[in-house]
Design an enzyme around this catalytic site. Structure first.
Site, PDB file in Angstrom:
ATOM      1  N   ASP A 160      -1.125  -6.060  -0.190  1.00 35.93           N
ATOM      2  CA  ASP A 160      -1.413  -5.432   1.098  1.00 35.93           C
ATOM      3  C   ASP A 160      -2.903  -5.204   1.275  1.00 35.93           C
ATOM      4  OD1 ASP A 160       0.592  -4.964   2.936  1.00 35.93           O
ATOM      5  OD2 ASP A 160       1.306  -3.148   1.945  1.00 35.93           O
ATOM      6  N   GLU A 213      -1.282  -5.205   8.573  1.00 35.19           N
ATOM      7  CA  GLU A 213      -0.500  -4.615   9.663  1.00 35.19           C
ATOM      8  C   GLU A 213      -1.165  -4.857  11.019  1.00 35.19           C
ATOM      9  OE1 GLU A 213       0.248  -0.462   8.910  1.00 35.19           O
ATOM     10  OE2 GLU A 213       1.048  -0.853   6.901  1.00 35.19           O
ATOM     11  N   ASP A 273       0.845  -1.206   0.000  1.00 33.21           N
ATOM     12  CA  ASP A 273       0.000   0.000   0.000  1.00 33.21           C
ATOM     13  C   ASP A 273       0.883   1.261   0.000  1.00 33.21           C
ATOM     14  OD1 ASP A 273       0.861  -0.144   2.626  1.00 33.21           O
ATOM     15  OD2 ASP A 273      -1.124   0.149   3.520  1.00 33.21           O
ATOM     16  N   SER A 274       2.211   1.070  -0.046  1.00 30.92           N
ATOM     17  CA  SER A 274       3.127   2.173  -0.354  1.00 30.92           C
ATOM     18  C   SER A 274       2.771   2.745  -1.732  1.00 30.92           C
ATOM     19  CB  SER A 274       4.585   1.689  -0.336  1.00 30.92           C
ATOM     20  OG  SER A 274       4.727   0.501  -1.089  1.00 30.92           O
ATOM     21  N   GLU A 292       9.270  -4.155  10.541  1.00 30.55           N
ATOM     22  CA  GLU A 292       9.666  -2.864   9.953  1.00 30.55           C
ATOM     23  C   GLU A 292      10.097  -1.882  11.039  1.00 30.55           C
ATOM     24  OE1 GLU A 292       6.971  -1.069   7.121  1.00 30.55           O
ATOM     25  OE2 GLU A 292       8.104   0.817   7.121  1.00 30.55           O
ATOM     26  N   LYS A 310      -1.145  -9.318   3.008  1.00 28.16           N
ATOM     27  CA  LYS A 310      -0.362  -8.849   4.161  1.00 28.16           C
ATOM     28  C   LYS A 310      -1.198  -7.822   4.908  1.00 28.16           C
ATOM     29  CE  LYS A 310       3.351  -5.981   3.717  1.00 28.16           C
ATOM     30  NZ  LYS A 310       2.849  -4.787   4.443  1.00 28.16           N
TER      31      LYS A 310
END
Ligand code: KIV
Length: 264
Positions: free
Chosen positions: A84, A115, A45-46, A182, A113
């Site tokens: 993501d 968070e 999602d960057s 991270e 993925k």
């Protein structure tokens, strides 16, 4: 080359072979990286910052992720493709998280993925129960930017270290097949890596992880507004790209291009 699948990652950890992961957001770059033989392509999602020009990842939507996951999926043949789960696609309730994870698989991802640590344990369990593989992501989690007060290295105090170890264990216990670490101290990342049976993929987490991920624009030197300490540029591609475009502009303006050889 052999198609990378989920079973490879546990074997790689056992055999201490590093896992190589890189982001890609479209068909062309997914194909270029795939041909090199990377293990994992992540549609991160960057995307929000490096492709869509958003200030952070919070504005990335499911529609954005489905669109770009499909594009990357059409470019890769061998690498394992992970997408993501964007902000608000999994936090509200488990049923919505399952549906959204499923949409990413339908778009071509092989895993998602998301968070979070202990706080998303139940969500990871629910998704994994539907046979959708999950990669966790703990430490500096960009979707929590406002809780963290900015992009800050996590796990500096003893209390934070204990919490991060617990987060990583929670992700593993919930059934994730791997976890991104991270923005945490190298010593802590190495400790977590030793303690977990699933592979850890580091970014800003030192050399002790089972694998590494970088954002493609960072490692290619396409993005040069700032350089976080953990980024190494393996290319300086902004300059050659600009030089090529400048040469094109000059030839068009001078009437040199297109020539007869480019004409029908
Ligand atoms: O969004 C992303 O690209 C990521 C990686 C940096 C781990 O989550």
């Amino acid at each position: 080359m052999k198609k990378v699948n989920i079973l490879d990652f546990a074997r790689m950890k056992e055999e201490r072979r590093k896992i190589v992961m890189i982001t890609a957001y479209d068909t062309l770059f997914a194909k270029i990286f795939d041909e090199v033989g990377v293990d994992i392509i992540l549609v991160g999602d960057s995307l929000g910052q490096v492709v869509l020009g958003l200030p952070n990842t919070l504005g990335v939507t499911m529609e954005d992720m489905v669109r770009h996951t499909g594009a990357a999926a059409r470019g890769r043949k061998w690498a394992y493709l992970i997408a993501d789960m964007p902000f608000l696609s999994f936090q509200a309730d488990a049923a919505e998280a399952i549906r959204n994870a499923g949409r990413l698989l339908q778009a071509g991802a092989e895993a998602v993925k998301l968070e979070g640590g202990r706080n998303v344990e139940a969500t990871i369990k629910a998704i994994v129960r539907c046979d959708i593989p999950v990669m966790g992501h703990v430490g500096l989690t960009p979707q929590s930017i406002h809780r963290m007060g900015g992009y800050r290295v996590q796990g500096k105090s003893d209390a934070q270290r204990a919490r991060l170890m617990d987060d990583a264990l929670a992700v593993q216990e919930a059934g994730a097949f791997a976890v991104v670490l991270e923005g945490i101290p190298a010593g802590l990342a190495a400790e977590i890596t030793e303690r977990l049976s699933i592979p850890t993929i580091g970014i800003g987490a030192g050399p002790g992880c089972d694998g590494q991920v970088l954002v493609m624009q960072d490692l290619l030197g396409l993005f040069d507004e700032f350089r976080p300490k953990f980024v190494k540029r393996f290319g300086e591609l902004k300059k050659p790209v600009q030089d090529a475009v400048a040469a094109y502009a000059e030839e068009v303006r001078e009437g040199k291009f297109p020539g007869r050889e480019h004409s029908f």
